[in-house]
Scaffold this active site. Structure first.
Site, mmCIF file in Angstrom:
data_model
loop_
_atom_site.group_PDB
_atom_site.id
_atom_site.type_symbol
_atom_site.label_atom_id
_atom_site.label_comp_id
_atom_site.label_asym_id
_atom_site.label_seq_id
_atom_site.Cartn_x
_atom_site.Cartn_y
_atom_site.Cartn_z
ATOM 1 C CD GLU A 140 -0.050 4.058 -8.419
ATOM 2 O OE1 GLU A 140 -0.497 5.159 -8.047
ATOM 3 O OE2 GLU A 140 0.340 3.189 -7.658
ATOM 4 C CG HIS A 168 -2.383 5.204 -5.077
ATOM 5 N ND1 HIS A 168 -1.098 5.412 -5.496
ATOM 6 C CD2 HIS A 168 -2.422 5.751 -3.837
ATOM 7 C CE1 HIS A 168 -0.398 6.044 -4.568
ATOM 8 N NE2 HIS A 168 -1.196 6.262 -3.539
ATOM 9 C CB ILE A 169 -8.542 3.690 -3.022
ATOM 10 C CG1 ILE A 169 -8.592 2.148 -2.947
ATOM 11 C CG2 ILE A 169 -8.954 4.181 -4.401
ATOM 12 C CD1 ILE A 169 -10.000 1.572 -2.991
ATOM 13 N N GLY A 170 -5.637 3.827 -0.754
ATOM 14 C CA GLY A 170 -5.325 3.606 0.664
ATOM 15 C C GLY A 170 -5.894 4.682 1.575
ATOM 16 C CB SER A 171 -5.195 8.162 2.011
ATOM 17 O OG SER A 171 -4.977 8.574 0.675
ATOM 18 C CG ASP A 198 -4.109 1.030 -2.738
ATOM 19 O OD1 ASP A 198 -5.111 1.011 -3.488
ATOM 20 O OD2 ASP A 198 -3.800 2.020 -2.045
ATOM 21 C CB THR A 214 -0.888 0.047 1.272
ATOM 22 O OG1 THR A 214 -0.031 -0.088 2.409
ATOM 23 C CG2 THR A 214 -1.934 -1.036 1.272
ATOM 24 C CB ALA A 215 4.392 1.751 0.495
ATOM 25 N NE ARG A 216 4.018 7.306 -3.510
ATOM 26 C CZ ARG A 216 2.970 7.664 -2.753
ATOM 27 N NH1 ARG A 216 2.110 6.749 -2.338
ATOM 28 N NH2 ARG A 216 2.782 8.924 -2.420
HETATM 29 C C1 DGY Z 1 0.007 9.479 0.049
HETATM 30 O O1 DGY Z 1 -0.454 10.309 0.845
HETATM 31 O O2 DGY Z 1 1.210 9.398 -0.186
HETATM 32 C C2 DGY Z 1 -0.966 8.582 -0.630
HETATM 33 O O3 DGY Z 1 -0.334 7.655 -1.428
HETATM 34 C C3 DGY Z 1 -1.958 9.377 -1.443
HETATM 35 O O4 DGY Z 1 -1.308 10.281 -2.252
#
Ligand code: DGY
Length: 319
Positions: free
Chosen positions: A268, A286-289, A263, A237-239
């Protein structure tokens, strides 16, 4: 008093835009497409501040062309790998991010990915949805249980620790690798490994929570996938840059990795089309947050940083 001019590059939460509009001379890109290099450069001549997301790239090339009017880039993200921090610093442009406020939302998505990958969420959903569920058998969709399993966390910062709290609720045994060992209070019983290799050996589940840097680029490569216990589950869920996606695909095909929950991707938006046919790769865009509570909190944190900056104070999240 003249309000500073602020450009918000994407459609942030309503509460964020309302507050920003109250306190700044605001322009929002309601078209909500990623700001291009040309748009960012042009904006720097018209605005004192920009609130970008990770979708706007402040590369060294872009930063070199910024107008000196731009004083601060107050990111609406915790990750800042889209910003060349040295280049921005050398132009005397302040940069902030939004740590803390998205840790729980991101850790929730890591749990979802871990469960979904381990328990066949994609094939299970599809089989019912497509009307193909015509039989039941005890040998049907047998997955991997989280309870009692060993979870390895690489990067025990705020998100890693939030995940550890949630995973403890599933009675997982938490192990971690971090640049520095946490004190007992923060570690809450999690077992420290001073090398990634030693962590990998025990990680039946592995979750990545470190920033994308030159040092962490493709840190999960063929050699490291092979160090995991056979059939491990990996979650990111990071990068996307943290994983060598070709090596992951090979490990999925060979069964070395039984399932993955992703994620984030190297490319992307879009992701990796080669993953599409593998139902044991559970993917999200990429919807972690992406919860309303967290979006408001991220927006407010970016604005708190701007407010401090324009009040002549040091923003809490100055990098
Ligand atoms: C972050 O805050 O780095 C998340 O990946 C959303 O951009």
């Amino acid at each position: 008093m003249i309000k500073p001019r602020l450009w918000i590059t994407r459609r942030l939460s309503e509460a964020t835009i309302e507050r920003a509009d109250r306190d700044y001379d605001l322009v929002v890109n309601f078209e909500d497409l990623p700001g291009t290099a040309d748009q960012i450069i042009a904006a720097s001549a018209e605005f004192d501040a920009i609130i970008p997301c990770h979708s706007e790239l402040f590369s060294a090339n872009v930063v070199a062309k910024l107008n000196p009017r731009l004083k601060i880039v107050a990111n609406h993200s915790v990750g800042v790998d889209h910003c060349d921090l040295d280049a921005l610093k050398s132009r005397n442009i302040a940069v902030t991010n939004t740590p803390d406020v998205l840790s729980d939302a991101t850790a929730e998505i890591a749990m979802l990915l871990m469960l979904g990958a381990a328990r066949h969420a994609i094939s299970g959903d599809q089989i019912v949805r497509d009307g193909l569920w015509t039989n039941w058998s005890p040998s049907f969709m047998v997955g991997k249980q989280l309870t009692g399993a060993c979870l390895g966390i690489i990067g025990m910062g705020r998100v890693g620790r939030a995940l550890a709290v949630k995973a403890r609720g599933f009675e997982m045994e938490i192990h971690y690798h971090n640049r520095t060992q946490l004190d007992d209070n923060d570690a809450c019983g999690a077992i420290f490994h001073n090398t990634i290799e030693s962590l990998l050996e025990v990680s039946e589940f592995l979750s990545l929570h470190c920033p994308a840097t030159q040092q962490t680029n493709k840190m999960m490569n063929k050699t490291r996938f092979e160090m995991l216990p056979k059939g491990a589950v990996i979650v990111n869920t990071a990068r996307g840059g943290l994983i060598d996606e070709n090596a992951l695909l090979e490990a999925i095909i060979s069964g070395q990795i039984s399932a993955a929950g992703l994620d984030c991707f190297q490319v992307e938006p879009g992701g990796n089309p080669n993953f599409a046919k593998y139902k044991n790769i559970f993917m999200l865009p990429h919807i972690g947050s992406a919860t309303s509570k967290t979006r408001d909190a991220m927006g407010f944190r970016a604005l708190d940083n701007l407010d401090a900056f324009f009040a002549g104070k040091v923003p809490a999240d100055l990098l």
